[in-house]
Design an enzyme around this catalytic site. Sequence first.
Site, short mmCIF file in Angstrom:
data_model
loop_
_atom_site.label_atom_id
_atom_site.label_comp_id
_atom_site.label_asym_id
_atom_site.label_seq_id
_atom_site.Cartn_x
_atom_site.Cartn_y
_atom_site.Cartn_z
N LYS A 9 0.84 -1.20 0.00
CA LYS A 9 0.00 0.00 0.00
C LYS A 9 0.87 1.25 0.00
O LYS A 9 0.42 2.34 0.32
CB LYS A 9 -0.94 -0.02 1.21
CG LYS A 9 -1.98 -1.13 1.14
CD LYS A 9 -3.02 -1.04 2.25
CE LYS A 9 -4.07 -2.15 2.11
NZ LYS A 9 -5.09 -2.10 3.17
N GLU A 11 2.71 3.98 -1.97
CA GLU A 11 2.61 4.56 -3.30
C GLU A 11 3.95 4.66 -4.00
O GLU A 11 4.06 4.45 -5.21
CB GLU A 11 1.99 5.96 -3.15
CG GLU A 11 1.23 6.44 -4.34
CD GLU A 11 0.69 7.86 -4.11
OE1 GLU A 11 0.14 8.12 -3.02
OE2 GLU A 11 0.85 8.68 -5.03
N GLY A 12 5.00 4.97 -3.24
CA GLY A 12 6.35 5.10 -3.82
C GLY A 12 6.83 3.78 -4.38
O GLY A 12 7.35 3.71 -5.51
N LYS A 13 6.66 2.71 -3.60
CA LYS A 13 7.05 1.38 -4.08
C LYS A 13 6.22 0.99 -5.30
O LYS A 13 6.75 0.47 -6.28
CB LYS A 13 6.76 0.32 -3.00
CG LYS A 13 7.68 0.25 -1.84
CD LYS A 13 7.27 -0.99 -1.02
CE LYS A 13 7.89 -0.99 0.34
NZ LYS A 13 7.43 -2.15 1.14
N ASP A 71 9.48 -6.22 1.44
CA ASP A 71 9.74 -5.61 2.74
C ASP A 71 11.13 -5.02 2.67
O ASP A 71 12.09 -5.69 2.30
CB ASP A 71 9.62 -6.60 3.90
CG ASP A 71 9.38 -5.83 5.21
OD1 ASP A 71 8.33 -5.19 5.33
OD2 ASP A 71 10.27 -5.84 6.07
N TYR A 156 13.47 7.68 2.76
CA TYR A 156 14.74 8.31 3.14
C TYR A 156 15.57 8.75 1.93
O TYR A 156 16.72 9.14 2.09
CB TYR A 156 15.56 7.32 3.99
CG TYR A 156 14.86 6.88 5.25
CD1 TYR A 156 15.00 7.60 6.45
CD2 TYR A 156 14.04 5.76 5.28
CE1 TYR A 156 14.36 7.20 7.61
CE2 TYR A 156 13.38 5.35 6.44
CZ TYR A 156 13.55 6.07 7.60
OH TYR A 156 12.91 5.69 8.76
N ASP A 157 14.99 8.67 0.72
CA ASP A 157 15.75 9.03 -0.48
C ASP A 157 16.42 10.41 -0.40
O ASP A 157 17.54 10.58 -0.90
CB ASP A 157 14.86 8.97 -1.73
CG ASP A 157 14.60 7.53 -2.20
OD1 ASP A 157 15.36 6.63 -1.81
OD2 ASP A 157 13.64 7.33 -2.96
O1 CZF Z 1 14.16 6.28 0.79
C1 CZF Z 1 13.72 5.17 0.63
N1 CZF Z 1 13.81 4.60 -0.60
C2 CZF Z 1 13.45 3.36 -0.85
O2 CZF Z 1 13.54 2.88 -1.99
C3 CZF Z 1 12.93 2.61 0.25
N2 CZF Z 1 12.50 1.38 0.38
C4 CZF Z 1 12.10 1.25 1.65
N3 CZF Z 1 12.30 2.38 2.34
C5 CZF Z 1 11.96 2.66 3.75
O3 CZF Z 1 11.55 1.48 4.36
C6 CZF Z 1 10.13 1.47 4.59
C7 CZF Z 1 9.56 0.17 4.09
O4 CZF Z 1 8.75 -0.46 5.06
P1 CZF Z 1 7.79 -1.59 4.54
O5 CZF Z 1 8.57 -2.52 3.68
O6 CZF Z 1 7.02 -2.17 5.64
O7 CZF Z 1 6.79 -0.83 3.55
P2 CZF Z 1 5.57 0.14 3.85
O8 CZF Z 1 5.03 -0.12 5.23
O9 CZF Z 1 5.96 1.52 3.54
O10 CZF Z 1 4.49 -0.37 2.76
P3 CZF Z 1 3.95 -1.88 2.55
O11 CZF Z 1 4.65 -2.42 1.34
O12 CZF Z 1 4.31 -2.67 3.77
O13 CZF Z 1 2.50 -1.75 2.32
C8 CZF Z 1 9.60 2.61 3.76
O14 CZF Z 1 8.37 3.13 4.26
C9 CZF Z 1 10.74 3.58 3.81
O15 CZF Z 1 10.74 4.25 5.04
C10 CZF Z 1 12.81 3.24 1.50
N4 CZF Z 1 13.19 4.51 1.68
MG MG Z 2 4.82 -2.05 5.83
#
Ligand code: CZF
Ligand code: MG
Length: 198
Positions: A9, A11-13, A71, A156-157
């Site tokens: 969920k 949006e960036g991913k 993750d 954190y980009d």
């Molecule tokens: O600057 C960044 N560039 C990236 O490319 C990146 N990838 C991960 N992160 C950080 O790690 C968390 C993931 O946590 P996470 O894997 O639980 O995902 P999320 O909770 O945001 O979404 P969901 O996939 O679980 O729905 C994210 O929110 C970010 O803070 C990133 N930061």
């Molecule tokens: Mg998550």
Amino acid sequence: MKEIIIATKNEGKAKEFKVLFERYGIKATSLLDLEQELPDIEETGSTFEENSALKSEGIANILQIPVMADDSGLVIDALDGEPGIFSARYAGEPKDDKKNIVKVLENLKDVPTEERTARFVCVLSVSIPGETTIFKKGYCEGTIAFEEKGSHGFGYDPIFIPDGYNQTMAELGPGEKNKISHRRNAMVQLEDWIQNLR
Ligand SMILES: O=c1[nH]c(=O)c2ncn([C@@H]3O[C@H](COP(=O)(O)OP(=O)(O)OP(=O)(O)O)[C@@H](O)[C@H]3O)c2[nH]1
Ligand SMILES: [Mg+2]
């Protein structure tokens, strides 16, 4: 067009996966695109692998189709690996990228450049109903800047300077990020599986 469901969920991913899968001719659909409201999966694991599997297996069980999850997080050496699996909510609930950055910069304020080494980690898991979940892990090495710069990306980009560059990931933008990111480096290990996707 072939399609894969990504159990995220974020949006960036979701945006990055759309671009990363496009080159294989596959449409990446995130939970944000689905009309069906799916539950938030609680990330109760103690590793990236456990949390990724909770997401991909949880959603695959509901939809009964193959699902991929991501993750990921930022591992900072001078903070003993923090924020790590807690990256999304490092500064508390609800998750807030800006507050997370402020907290990292505050915790690193007396740490010199050469000790600001860090890496992004991404664990992708693919779950197919009735089959064993598979995992691939990717990294992107770098250092933490002293201030935020740039407006692309997410998380954190704005404070992450990848090795070999002197700009932050948020300054470099999506074209460059998708060549070097932890997400990309995990994806390429799934290429065989992706080619066989129907
Ligand atoms: O600057 C960044 N560039 C990236 O490319 C990146 N990838 C991960 N992160 C950080 O790690 C968390 C993931 O946590 P996470 O894997 O639980 O995902 P999320 O909770 O945001 O979404 P969901 O996939 O679980 O729905 C994210 O929110 C970010 O803070 C990133 N930061
Ligand atoms: Mg998550």
